[in-house]
Scaffold this motif. Structure first.
Motif, mmCIF file in Angstrom:
data_model
loop_
_atom_site.group_PDB
_atom_site.id
_atom_site.type_symbol
_atom_site.label_atom_id
_atom_site.label_comp_id
_atom_site.label_asym_id
_atom_site.label_seq_id
_atom_site.Cartn_x
_atom_site.Cartn_y
_atom_site.Cartn_z
ATOM 1 N N PHE A 124 -54.868 -83.403 34.155
ATOM 2 C CA PHE A 124 -55.668 -84.362 33.072
ATOM 3 C C PHE A 124 -56.996 -83.475 32.792
ATOM 4 C CE2 PHE A 124 -55.962 -85.916 37.312
ATOM 5 C CZ PHE A 124 -57.411 -85.822 37.779
ATOM 6 N N ILE A 125 -57.254 -82.517 33.378
ATOM 7 C CA ILE A 125 -58.653 -81.731 33.168
ATOM 8 C C ILE A 125 -57.932 -80.273 32.606
ATOM 9 C CG2 ILE A 125 -60.583 -80.872 34.066
ATOM 10 C CD1 ILE A 125 -60.726 -83.055 36.053
ATOM 11 N N HIS A 126 -58.815 -79.749 31.689
ATOM 12 C CA HIS A 126 -58.497 -78.620 31.063
ATOM 13 C C HIS A 126 -59.448 -77.552 31.700
ATOM 14 C CE1 HIS A 126 -55.307 -80.074 28.966
ATOM 15 N NE2 HIS A 126 -56.035 -81.084 28.054
ATOM 16 N N ASP A 127 -60.571 -77.936 31.772
ATOM 17 C CA ASP A 127 -61.834 -76.897 32.028
ATOM 18 C C ASP A 127 -62.211 -77.463 33.719
ATOM 19 O OD1 ASP A 127 -63.990 -75.325 32.509
ATOM 20 O OD2 ASP A 127 -65.209 -76.169 30.985
ATOM 21 N N ARG A 128 -61.458 -76.904 34.538
ATOM 22 C CA ARG A 128 -61.215 -77.328 35.987
ATOM 23 C C ARG A 128 -62.429 -76.707 36.891
ATOM 24 N NH1 ARG A 128 -56.117 -75.776 34.500
ATOM 25 N NH2 ARG A 128 -54.904 -77.691 34.235
ATOM 26 N N ASP A 130 -65.674 -76.357 37.426
ATOM 27 C CA ASP A 130 -66.902 -77.005 38.105
ATOM 28 C C ASP A 130 -66.274 -78.308 39.072
ATOM 29 O OD1 ASP A 130 -68.632 -75.470 36.853
ATOM 30 O OD2 ASP A 130 -69.207 -76.840 35.096
ATOM 31 N N THR A 131 -65.263 -79.000 38.314
ATOM 32 C CA THR A 131 -64.685 -80.023 39.315
ATOM 33 C C THR A 131 -64.161 -79.430 40.541
ATOM 34 O OG1 THR A 131 -64.220 -81.225 37.324
ATOM 35 C CG2 THR A 131 -62.635 -81.698 39.444
ATOM 36 N N LEU A 132 -63.509 -78.278 40.482
ATOM 37 C CA LEU A 132 -62.989 -77.623 41.733
ATOM 38 C C LEU A 132 -64.038 -77.173 42.812
ATOM 39 C CD1 LEU A 132 -59.742 -75.854 40.219
ATOM 40 C CD2 LEU A 132 -59.922 -77.489 42.053
ATOM 41 N N PHE A 133 -65.131 -76.636 42.223
ATOM 42 C CA PHE A 133 -66.335 -76.344 42.895
ATOM 43 C C PHE A 133 -66.945 -77.450 43.712
ATOM 44 C CE2 PHE A 133 -70.749 -75.512 43.779
ATOM 45 C CZ PHE A 133 -70.730 -74.481 44.519
ATOM 46 N N ASN A 134 -66.868 -78.326 42.898
ATOM 47 C CA ASN A 134 -67.710 -79.858 43.460
ATOM 48 C C ASN A 134 -66.805 -80.310 44.500
ATOM 49 O OD1 ASN A 134 -69.652 -81.690 43.349
ATOM 50 N ND2 ASN A 134 -68.394 -83.144 42.403
ATOM 51 N N ASP A 154 -48.385 -74.923 42.358
ATOM 52 C CA ASP A 154 -47.768 -76.306 42.572
ATOM 53 C C ASP A 154 -48.826 -77.404 42.036
ATOM 54 O OD1 ASP A 154 -45.349 -75.362 43.929
ATOM 55 O OD2 ASP A 154 -45.901 -76.282 45.823
ATOM 56 N N SER A 155 -49.959 -76.893 41.832
ATOM 57 C CA SER A 155 -50.928 -77.620 41.548
ATOM 58 C C SER A 155 -51.195 -77.757 40.152
ATOM 59 C CB SER A 155 -52.682 -77.074 41.967
ATOM 60 O OG SER A 155 -52.636 -77.021 43.407
ATOM 61 N N GLY A 156 -50.404 -77.066 39.405
ATOM 62 C CA GLY A 156 -50.308 -76.909 37.982
ATOM 63 C C GLY A 156 -51.027 -75.820 37.201
ATOM 64 N N TYR A 157 -51.699 -75.198 38.020
ATOM 65 C CA TYR A 157 -52.543 -74.197 37.797
ATOM 66 C C TYR A 157 -52.978 -73.361 38.902
ATOM 67 C CZ TYR A 157 -56.077 -76.967 40.259
ATOM 68 O OH TYR A 157 -56.615 -77.688 41.282
ATOM 69 N N ILE A 158 -53.683 -71.888 38.675
ATOM 70 C CA ILE A 158 -54.079 -70.987 39.709
ATOM 71 C C ILE A 158 -55.744 -71.056 39.584
ATOM 72 C CG2 ILE A 158 -54.335 -68.837 40.424
ATOM 73 C CD1 ILE A 158 -51.540 -70.263 41.453
ATOM 74 N N MET A 159 -56.354 -71.147 40.687
ATOM 75 C CA MET A 159 -57.603 -70.869 40.843
ATOM 76 C C MET A 159 -57.904 -69.566 40.438
ATOM 77 S SD MET A 159 -58.766 -73.712 43.716
ATOM 78 C CE MET A 159 -59.835 -72.552 44.671
ATOM 79 N N SER A 160 -58.844 -69.073 39.440
ATOM 80 C CA SER A 160 -59.037 -67.798 39.450
ATOM 81 C C SER A 160 -59.823 -66.971 40.451
ATOM 82 C CB SER A 160 -60.216 -67.635 38.016
ATOM 83 O OG SER A 160 -61.293 -67.999 38.270
ATOM 84 N N PRO A 161 -59.786 -65.794 40.588
ATOM 85 C CA PRO A 161 -60.628 -64.918 41.583
ATOM 86 C C PRO A 161 -61.957 -65.174 41.081
ATOM 87 C CG PRO A 161 -58.877 -63.480 40.677
ATOM 88 C CD PRO A 161 -58.809 -64.773 39.805
ATOM 89 N N GLU A 162 -62.423 -65.209 40.220
ATOM 90 C CA GLU A 162 -64.129 -65.478 40.190
ATOM 91 C C GLU A 162 -64.534 -66.985 40.360
ATOM 92 O OE1 GLU A 162 -62.543 -62.369 37.895
ATOM 93 O OE2 GLU A 162 -61.687 -64.163 37.968
#
Length: 317
Positions: A124-128, A130-134, A154-162
């Protein structure tokens, strides 16, 4: 815990090394957790296969079908059996943040070495970012134990290397299971390999990652106890050869396992990975048992095909 939060990165760098395996959870015919079988498996994996660490209650372990009490009990059993002989990393992944914290605190209390937490589903979040860092920042603030990230499609996205490199700056983030292609995990190794231990679950790529990327940790899936026996520890052997710089010897041993890999993967029905691996465990003399509904059991025909491939793969029992 044998280290302070601020020493977690250094402690992991010194001790989180070698082959770590993701445990399947053995079940009895009535679908109760087979605690005696679990203990037997752990002793075999640690004492006879030389596995350095165990990843408890991941997706392979069917955590999604287990109660909170069962997950905590699995932590306790693994910590008891591994104490003094191997290390543990307890999967505390859950969509409920309070459950993650509850499991993390229990892992600390029972003497786990580390925990791993899957990046949550955030469709439900497109710009994730900052939320993931938090998300990981709050985990680090609330828990003392070393924490590994886990990013998977499986999360529906991949966390970028950055993003992973940014999270890696948090004091008790010690590692990542990065279930991505080689381009992504190579990039993260370049960005944050001095801050955290980067790993992926592909056994086929493990040797090249030791040699080319300087990796010290295989974190982690089931091949360490499905491709090996007490009398045939080729994954262990090629790992030690690679760590010793004997790369060509390591490649020969690694390549000799190809018939076993083909037999294991070539008979696995696409919708039944846990059921297939548990049956393979049983063929090896380990505790396996059924999978919990709604997962599907193997058919008799699938078992027969698996058994035939197993018997002809060349693994020494």
């Amino acid at each position: 815990m044998t280290y302070d939060k601020l020493d977690a990165k250094a402690h992991a760098r010194a001790h989180m090394r070698g082959i770590w395996a993701a445990a399947l959870t053995p079940m009895l015919p009535d679908f109760a957790v087979d605690e005696a079988g679990f203990r037997k498996n752990i002793r075999h994996w640690v004492d006879e296969l030389g596995i350095a660490g165990l990843f408890i209650n991941g997706k392979q372990g069917e955590f999604f079908s287990m109660s909170l009490a069962e997950r905590k009990r699995s932590f306790e059993i693994a910590a008891e059996e591994c104490r003094g002989s191997a290390q543990t990393i307890m999967s505390c992944s859950d969509q409920n943040f309070d459950t993650v914290l509850d499991l993390g605190r229990h892992a600390e209390a029972v003497g786990a070495d580390y925990i791993v937490v899957h990046a949550p589903v955030l469709h439900f979040i497109h710009d994730r970012d900052d939320t993931l860092f938090n998300y990981y920042r709050l985990l680090c603030e609330e828990l003392r134990i070393g924490i590994a990230m886990w990013s998977h499609p499986d999360s529906g996205y991949i966390m970028s290397p950055e993003l992973c490199a940014r999270i890696a700056e948090l004091p008790n983030i010690v590692a990542i299971k990065y279930s991505v292609d080689r381009q992504h995990y190579r990039r993260l190794t370049e960005l944050a390999g001095d801050s955290i231990l980067v790993s992926t679950a592909s056994e086929e790529e493990w040797l090249d990652n030791i040699v080319e990327l300087g990796w010290q940790l295989y974190l982690c899936s089931s091949p360490p106890y499905l491709l090996q026996t007490k009398n045939d520890r080729r994954m262990h052997d090629y790992t030690e050869l690679a760590f010793a710089g004997r790369v060509e010897e390591a490649r020969r041993v690694r390549d000799s396992l190809e018939p076993v890999r083909r037999a294991l993967k070539g008979t696995r029905p696409g919708g039944k990975p846990q059921a297939h691996q548990k049956y393979w465990q049983e063929l090896l003399g380990q505790a396996g048992g059924p999978v919990r509904p709604p997962l599907l059991q193997l058919t008799e025909a699938e078992k027969a095909a698996t058994r035939a491939a197993f018997e002809g793969c060349g693994l020494k029992l």
